[in-house]
Design an enzyme around this catalytic site. Sequence first.
Site: not given
Length: 448
Positions: A100, A240, A242, A244
């Site tokens: 992340s 960010d 990833d 999400d």
Amino acid sequence: MGKLFGTDGIRGIANEELTPELAYQLGRVGAYVLIKGAKDAKVVIGRDTRISGDLLTSAITSGFLSMGVDVIDLGVIPTPAVAYLTRELQGNCGIVISASHNPAEYNGIKFFNHQGYKLPDEIEEQIETYILNNEEIENRVTGAAVGKRIELKEATRLYMDYLKTTIECRFEGLKIAMDLGNGAVYEAAPQLLKELGAEVIIVNDQPDGMNINEGCGSTHPEVVQRLVKENKADVGLSFDGDADRLIAVDNTGAIVDGDSMMAICGTNLNEKHILNKNTIVATVMSNIGLDLAMKEQGCQVVKTKVGDRYVLEEMIKEGYTLGGEQSGHIIFLKYNTTGDGLLTALQLIATVKESGKTLSELSGMMTSYPQVLVNAKVKNENKLAYMEDEVIMGEIKMIEEKMNGVGRVLIRPSGTEPLVRVMLEGQEQAELEVLAHGLAQLIESKLG
């Protein structure tokens, strides 16, 4: 590593804490616990742009293949796309290789069940027990029973096409500035917004395996703030690693955080009569301004513990459709089972387009009150003792009376450190600073 699973899967420095040997074991044990007995079993796996992504993907893939499970490799793709494609491709489970917003040397492994939800604690504990106890799984298939790896080159296209179905307008006439964080969304976000008719200005779209989140992305909103101002953009988006989560910026360069985005999108959904039970789910750290803004719209805000998994649990339990965190993890449960930065971006931009207003006009519906957070160092065994201390509770009551209903005191014991977090929220920043530090010092002197 001790306990393997944290609140968001397994994290660690790649090839030191999170080794290929561990990833291989996770593949084998994951197959045994999640898939045993399933016919024609398959898993879906995706990763972000970290240099160690190939290493860990190969290792966990080998673990699944050795158990006779086929692996559909999605390549570099946002985490929420893995959740969606696990459902769409009818995978027995989904796996994400990503850490992340953490620096590039870290990586992580996260599992989704066949519906695209994070695994419940008891299943993670089962997997953990097998690995930490070095329990051998006998099943070693041979010949034609060995699993196959299938590369799905059109994975990102499938995800983008799905996201288009979640909105009812196009984005012609809008200029969108984006910081892609050199992360998983570096191709999908600009491509999708261009296809929807927006003019797109992008930075940090050249991942090299080591520059993910490096001075960029959602933890560095100043990058996209500058980009918006320089290019007179209508909306700024910062993802960010990833993708999400999302932090947005309005046309004046002001930050629009998760609370503000929920207020804007929640109001829009409520006006369309599709905000289930007229309710948004947020965490105890959300700004009191969100509560007041939604109250004006005839809506309520339900609060959970900090963490998007607790937000999601409450949404599923009560049938709510919108929830999230101030940090930009926003869940539109009608469309996906996890926080989704790109989906949130589309919902936000569509609201701007349909309203005919600027994002700064829309975000003006919510006034964010100043928040001050101070850590008080206490002994581990004393982290809950403040509730029994008459002097501390008296001080909290006095502060609350001083705020006169416009503000609050929140005390949160840390789950991992010998700390109690003191958060004050109210109208005057300077006064909050004095009160918060005074309360933290009192807690330290009594419980430290």
